[in-house]
Write a protein that holds these residues in place. Structure first.
Motif, PDB file in Angstrom:
ATOM      1  N   ARG A 290       0.825  -1.200   0.000  1.00 57.87           N
ATOM      2  CA  ARG A 290       0.000   0.000   0.000  1.00 57.87           C
ATOM      3  C   ARG A 290       0.863   1.256   0.000  1.00 57.87           C
ATOM      4  NH1 ARG A 290      -4.965  -0.985   4.178  1.00 57.87           N
ATOM      5  NH2 ARG A 290      -5.081   1.291   3.992  1.00 57.87           N
ATOM      6  N   SER A 291       0.297   2.330  -0.526  1.00 53.08           N
ATOM      7  CA  SER A 291       0.993   3.611  -0.600  1.00 53.08           C
ATOM      8  C   SER A 291       0.451   4.549   0.477  1.00 53.08           C
ATOM      9  CB  SER A 291       0.785   4.238  -1.983  1.00 53.08           C
ATOM     10  OG  SER A 291       1.107   5.606  -1.980  1.00 53.08           O
ATOM     11  N   VAL A 292       1.341   5.030   1.322  1.00 54.74           N
ATOM     12  CA  VAL A 292       0.941   5.991   2.358  1.00 54.74           C
ATOM     13  C   VAL A 292       0.343   7.238   1.720  1.00 54.74           C
ATOM     14  CG1 VAL A 292       1.784   7.484   4.211  1.00 54.74           C
ATOM     15  CG2 VAL A 292       2.653   5.143   3.999  1.00 54.74           C
ATOM     16  N   ASP A 293       0.957   7.710   0.642  1.00 52.73           N
ATOM     17  CA  ASP A 293       0.476   8.923  -0.019  1.00 52.73           C
ATOM     18  C   ASP A 293      -0.901   8.708  -0.638  1.00 52.73           C
ATOM     19  OD1 ASP A 293       2.792  10.482   0.519  1.00 52.73           O
ATOM     20  OD2 ASP A 293       3.850   9.422  -1.066  1.00 52.73           O
ATOM     21  N   PHE A 294      -1.099   7.558  -1.261  1.00 51.92           N
ATOM     22  CA  PHE A 294      -2.390   7.265  -1.875  1.00 51.92           C
ATOM     23  C   PHE A 294      -3.487   7.224  -0.816  1.00 51.92           C
ATOM     24  CE2 PHE A 294      -5.441   3.994  -3.539  1.00 51.92           C
ATOM     25  CZ  PHE A 294      -5.945   4.749  -4.590  1.00 51.92           C
ATOM     26  N   ASP A 295      -3.211   6.578   0.306  1.00 51.10           N
ATOM     27  CA  ASP A 295      -4.203   6.510   1.385  1.00 51.10           C
ATOM     28  C   ASP A 295      -4.509   7.901   1.946  1.00 51.10           C
ATOM     29  OD1 ASP A 295      -4.390   3.806   1.081  1.00 51.10           O
ATOM     30  OD2 ASP A 295      -3.400   3.271   2.955  1.00 51.10           O
ATOM     31  N   LYS A 296      -3.474   8.729   2.100  1.00 48.95           N
ATOM     32  CA  LYS A 296      -3.686  10.076   2.638  1.00 48.95           C
ATOM     33  C   LYS A 296      -4.539  10.932   1.702  1.00 48.95           C
ATOM     34  CE  LYS A 296       0.416  10.581   5.583  1.00 48.95           C
ATOM     35  NZ  LYS A 296       1.714  11.292   5.761  1.00 48.95           N
ATOM     36  N   MET A 297      -4.462  10.653   0.404  1.00 47.68           N
ATOM     37  CA  MET A 297      -5.236  11.432  -0.564  1.00 47.68           C
ATOM     38  C   MET A 297      -6.684  10.984  -0.681  1.00 47.68           C
ATOM     39  SD  MET A 297      -2.706  12.233  -3.787  1.00 47.68           S
ATOM     40  CE  MET A 297      -2.393  10.513  -4.189  1.00 47.68           C
ATOM     41  N   SER A 298      -7.049   9.867  -0.021  1.00 43.79           N
ATOM     42  CA  SER A 298      -8.390   9.307  -0.210  1.00 43.79           C
ATOM     43  C   SER A 298      -9.523  10.301   0.041  1.00 43.79           C
ATOM     44  CB  SER A 298      -8.564   8.037   0.634  1.00 43.79           C
ATOM     45  OG  SER A 298      -8.484   8.315   2.012  1.00 43.79           O
ATOM     46  N   PRO A 299      -9.482  11.146   1.102  1.00 42.51           N
ATOM     47  CA  PRO A 299     -10.580  12.086   1.308  1.00 42.51           C
ATOM     48  C   PRO A 299     -10.383  13.424   0.589  1.00 42.51           C
ATOM     49  CG  PRO A 299      -9.146  12.152   3.209  1.00 42.51           C
ATOM     50  CD  PRO A 299      -8.530  11.186   2.227  1.00 42.51           C
ATOM     51  N   LYS A 300      -9.350  13.505  -0.269  1.00 40.96           N
ATOM     52  CA  LYS A 300      -9.008  14.777  -0.906  1.00 40.96           C
ATOM     53  C   LYS A 300      -8.991  14.636  -2.431  1.00 40.96           C
ATOM     54  CE  LYS A 300      -6.103  15.871   3.086  1.00 40.96           C
ATOM     55  NZ  LYS A 300      -4.714  16.075   3.573  1.00 40.96           N
ATOM     56  N   PRO A 301     -10.157  14.680  -3.067  1.00 43.15           N
ATOM     57  CA  PRO A 301     -10.204  14.525  -4.529  1.00 43.15           C
ATOM     58  C   PRO A 301      -9.351  15.546  -5.270  1.00 43.15           C
ATOM     59  CG  PRO A 301     -12.414  14.389  -3.586  1.00 43.15           C
ATOM     60  CD  PRO A 301     -11.500  14.809  -2.484  1.00 43.15           C
ATOM     61  N   TRP A 302      -9.319  16.779  -4.792  1.00 47.61           N
ATOM     62  CA  TRP A 302      -8.558  17.828  -5.471  1.00 47.61           C
ATOM     63  C   TRP A 302      -7.066  17.500  -5.524  1.00 47.61           C
ATOM     64  CZ3 TRP A 302      -4.603  20.246  -2.906  1.00 47.61           C
ATOM     65  CH2 TRP A 302      -4.573  20.110  -1.516  1.00 47.61           C
ATOM     66  N   LEU A 303      -6.582  16.831  -4.473  1.00 48.64           N
ATOM     67  CA  LEU A 303      -5.174  16.494  -4.421  1.00 48.64           C
ATOM     68  C   LEU A 303      -4.823  15.404  -5.428  1.00 48.64           C
ATOM     69  CD1 LEU A 303      -2.516  17.125  -3.071  1.00 48.64           C
ATOM     70  CD2 LEU A 303      -3.102  15.506  -1.244  1.00 48.64           C
ATOM     71  N   ARG A 304      -5.755  14.498  -5.657  1.00 46.95           N
ATOM     72  CA  ARG A 304      -5.522  13.457  -6.660  1.00 46.95           C
ATOM     73  C   ARG A 304      -5.530  14.045  -8.072  1.00 46.95           C
ATOM     74  NH1 ARG A 304     -10.021   9.726  -5.371  1.00 46.95           N
ATOM     75  NH2 ARG A 304     -10.478  10.897  -3.483  1.00 46.95           N
ATOM     76  N   SER A 305      -6.382  15.022  -8.317  1.00 44.02           N
ATOM     77  CA  SER A 305      -6.356  15.715  -9.609  1.00 44.02           C
ATOM     78  C   SER A 305      -5.033  16.447  -9.790  1.00 44.02           C
ATOM     79  CB  SER A 305      -7.520  16.712  -9.696  1.00 44.02           C
ATOM     80  OG  SER A 305      -8.758  16.049  -9.756  1.00 44.02           O
ATOM     81  N   LEU A 306      -4.584  17.119  -8.739  1.00 46.04           N
ATOM     82  CA  LEU A 306      -3.320  17.843  -8.813  1.00 46.04           C
ATOM     83  C   LEU A 306      -2.164  16.882  -9.092  1.00 46.04           C
ATOM     84  CD1 LEU A 306      -2.193  20.735  -6.546  1.00 46.04           C
ATOM     85  CD2 LEU A 306      -0.638  18.834  -6.932  1.00 46.04           C
ATOM     86  N   THR A 307      -2.209  15.697  -8.480  1.00 49.60           N
ATOM     87  CA  THR A 307      -1.153  14.703  -8.685  1.00 49.60           C
ATOM     88  C   THR A 307      -0.992  14.352 -10.156  1.00 49.60           C
ATOM     89  OG1 THR A 307      -1.490  13.755  -6.485  1.00 49.60           O
ATOM     90  CG2 THR A 307      -0.408  12.358  -8.116  1.00 49.60           C
ATOM     91  N   LEU A 308      -2.097  14.257 -10.874  1.00 52.89           N
ATOM     92  CA  LEU A 308      -2.038  13.919 -12.292  1.00 52.89           C
ATOM     93  C   LEU A 308      -1.385  15.018 -13.121  1.00 52.89           C
ATOM     94  CD1 LEU A 308      -5.343  12.108 -13.337  1.00 52.89           C
ATOM     95  CD2 LEU A 308      -3.016  11.234 -13.384  1.00 52.89           C
ATOM     96  N   ARG A 309      -1.354  16.215 -12.589  1.00 54.80           N
ATOM     97  CA  ARG A 309      -0.745  17.331 -13.318  1.00 54.80           C
ATOM     98  C   ARG A 309       0.759  17.416 -13.086  1.00 54.80           C
ATOM     99  NH1 ARG A 309      -5.588  20.040 -10.852  1.00 54.80           N
ATOM    100  NH2 ARG A 309      -7.220  19.871 -12.457  1.00 54.80           N
ATOM    101  N   LEU A 310       1.249  16.643 -12.155  1.00 56.25           N
ATOM    102  CA  LEU A 310       2.678  16.632 -11.866  1.00 56.25           C
ATOM    103  C   LEU A 310       3.401  15.659 -12.796  1.00 56.25           C
ATOM    104  CD1 LEU A 310       2.577  16.470  -7.957  1.00 56.25           C
ATOM    105  CD2 LEU A 310       3.090  18.481  -9.367  1.00 56.25           C
ATOM    106  N   PRO A 311       4.680  15.892 -13.078  1.00 56.91           N
ATOM    107  CA  PRO A 311       5.455  14.921 -13.859  1.00 56.91           C
ATOM    108  C   PRO A 311       5.488  13.574 -13.135  1.00 56.91           C
ATOM    109  CG  PRO A 311       6.631  17.011 -13.641  1.00 56.91           C
ATOM    110  CD  PRO A 311       5.467  17.084 -12.713  1.00 56.91           C
TER     111      PRO A 311
END
Length: 373
Positions: A290-311
Motif C-alpha cells: 500500500r501507498s501511504v500517499d495514496f491513502d492520505k489522498m483518499s478524502p481529498k479529490p482535489w489532491l488526486r487531480s493535482l497529482t495527475l498534473r505533476l510529472p
C-alpha cells in the motif's frame, strides 16, 4: 540599469510561478475523483508479519519475453503463461521446451480452460475470447447491455460450462487511456468504483451482471462447490465472497451478506490474481505494498487531480515487495509468504501444482517457482 534588469527578471519569475500555479489548479485531467476514506493500514503485522518465506526462488528464463502475469497448467500437462507482449507461452513443468503457443497482439490478463480443453481468455479491450487447441480464435463477449466492455481482467470456468469474469472498470479503457498500467492508475486515482463481476452462459450466449460497484475487480476464483465466487478488489485492499446466484447487486447499497460479503479486509497491499490451490486453499498475489500517499489522498479529490498534473518522475511509487497469501473459504489465512527486498517484482499470483508453487509477476523476465514444503 541593473535595478531594471532585476525587476524585470523578478516579474518574469513571478509570471512563470503564476502560470504554474494556475496549471496545477485548473489544467484538465481525465479523472473525476471521488472522496473516500482508506482504512488505516496495519502494515506487515499479525498474520501478515514480515518474513522471508518467498526468498530464494528458482527462475525459469523466458528468453525475450517478460511479465508472466497469469500461469496455468493446461489439459496437455504443460504450463501456459500469458506475458506482456501478448504472447501465451507453453513449456514443460520444469521450464524446458519453451515455445510461443499463440500471440494475441495484446496482453492477456487472465485465462482458463473449459471441459473441452479450449482456452477462455480475458483481453482488456477485446473482451472474452475463446481459443481452440488448433488455435482458432472467436469472440464470446465484447459488450453487455449493448455497452462495450472496457477492461476485462480475469476469468474462471465452472464445471457446468458457465464462465465468470471481471470487468475492472467502466471508466478507463486500455486503448483510450494508454494501456493497462495507465488505465489502472487512473481508475485507482478516481476511485469511482465502477467495476463488475459478470457471468456468461455459452449455452444461451447470454451475459449478465452479478455485482457492480467494485473498486477495480481483479482476480476471480470459484468455491469448491461452485456456489460462490471469490473476487479481489485491488483498490479496496480486500477479497469478496459472492453468491453465483446474485443478480445486479450494487455493493454501494450494502447488499445482503448472504449474497456478498468481505472475506479478507485491510490487506497490506494491492491484491491481484486469485487462484485455487490444493487442499482447499486459495491464493492471492499482493502485487505492491500500500501507498501511504495514496491513502492520505483518499478524502481529498482535489489532491488526486493535482497529482495527475505533476510529472510522473515526482510520483512516489510503492517499492517492490514480494508477497503472496493462501487462505481458506472462511477467510482464515493459512500461509503468508514474503520477500521484503522484492527481488522477484510485482508478484501477481500463485499457481500451485503437486510439487511446486509458480509465482506470477507483472514484469519479471523469468518465471519463478519454489518447491512445496
Amino acid at each position: 540599469m541593473l535595478k531594471k534588469i532585476l525587476i524585470r527578471g523578478a516579474m518574469i519569475i513571478f509570471f512563470l510561478i503564476l502560470v504554474l500555479f494556475v496549471y496545477l489548479l485548473v489544467a484538465p485531467v481525465p479523472i473525476q475523483p471521488v472522496a473516500w476514506q482508506a482504512v488505516p493500514n496495519a502494515g506487515y503485522t499479525g498474520i501478515h508479519a514480515a518474513n522471508h518465506d518467498l526468498s530464494g526462488l528458482q527462475l525459469i528464463p523466458l528468453g525475450k519475453e517478460s511479465g508472466p502475469e497469469h500461469i496455468l497448467p493446461g489439459p496437455d500437462g504443460k504450463i501456459y503463461a500469458a506475458v506482456a507482449s501478448g504472447a501465451i507461452l507453453r513449456m514443460e513443468p520444469d521450464g524446458t521446451q519453451l515455445e510461443t503457443w499463440i500471440s494475441m497482439g495484446e496482453r492477456v490478463l487472465g485465462f482458463a480452460f473449459d471441459a473441452q480443453g479450449r482456452m477462455i481468455v480475458a483481453i482488456p479491450s477485446r473482451g472474452l475470447l475463446m481459443i481452440t487447441q488448433d488455435k482458432k480464435v472467436s469472440e464470446l463477449v465484447t459488450q453487455v447491455k449493448q455497452i462495450p466492455l472496457q477492461f476485462v481482467d480475469a476469468v474462471v470456468v465452472a464445471r457446468n460450462g458457465k464462465i465468470y469474469f471481471t470487468d475492472a472498470t467502466q471508466r478507463f479503457g486500455v486503448n483510450t487511456y494508454g494501456g493497462v498500467l495507465n488505465a489502472s492508475m487512473l481508475d485507482f486515482l478516481e476511485h469511482s468504483c465502477t467495476a463488475r463481476v459478470l457471468e456468461y452462459d455459452p449455452a444461451t450466449s447470454a451475459a449478465r451482471i452479478i455485482a457492480d460497484g467494485f473498486c477495480f475487480s481483479n482476480g476471480i476464483a470459484l468455491s469448491h462447490d461452485e456456489q460462490h465466487l471469490f473476487v479481489s478488489e485491488t483498490a479496496g485492499y480486500r477479497v469478496w465472497k459472492l453468491s453465483i446466484h446474485a443478480d445486479q447487486l450494487q455493493l454501494k447499497d450494502k447488499p445482503d451478506p448472504l449474497r456478498a460479503s468481505v472475506l479478507l479486509d485491510n490487506l497490506p497491499g494491492f491484491p491481484d490474481n486469485l487462484m485455487r490451490g490444493t487442499d482447499g486453499k486459495l491464493w492471492v498475489g499482493i502485487v505492491k505494498p500500500r501507498s501511504v500517499d495514496f491513502d492520505k489522498m483518499s478524502p481529498k479529490p482535489w489532491l488526486r487531480s493535482l497529482t495527475l498534473r505533476l510529472p510522473r518522475a515526482m510520483w512516489k511509487v510503492p517499492k517492490d515487495y514480494g508477497h503472496v497469501v493462501a487462505f481458506d473459504e472462511t477467510g482464515k489465512v493459512l500461509k503468508d509468504m514474503q520477500d521484503p527486498p522484492g527481488v522477484y517484482p510485482e508478484t501477481s499470483g500463485v499457481t500451485e501444482t503437486a510439487g511446486r508453487l509458480y509465482i506470477q509477476s507483472l514484469r519479471a523476465n523469468s518465471l519463478a517457482w519454489i518447491a512445496k514444503k
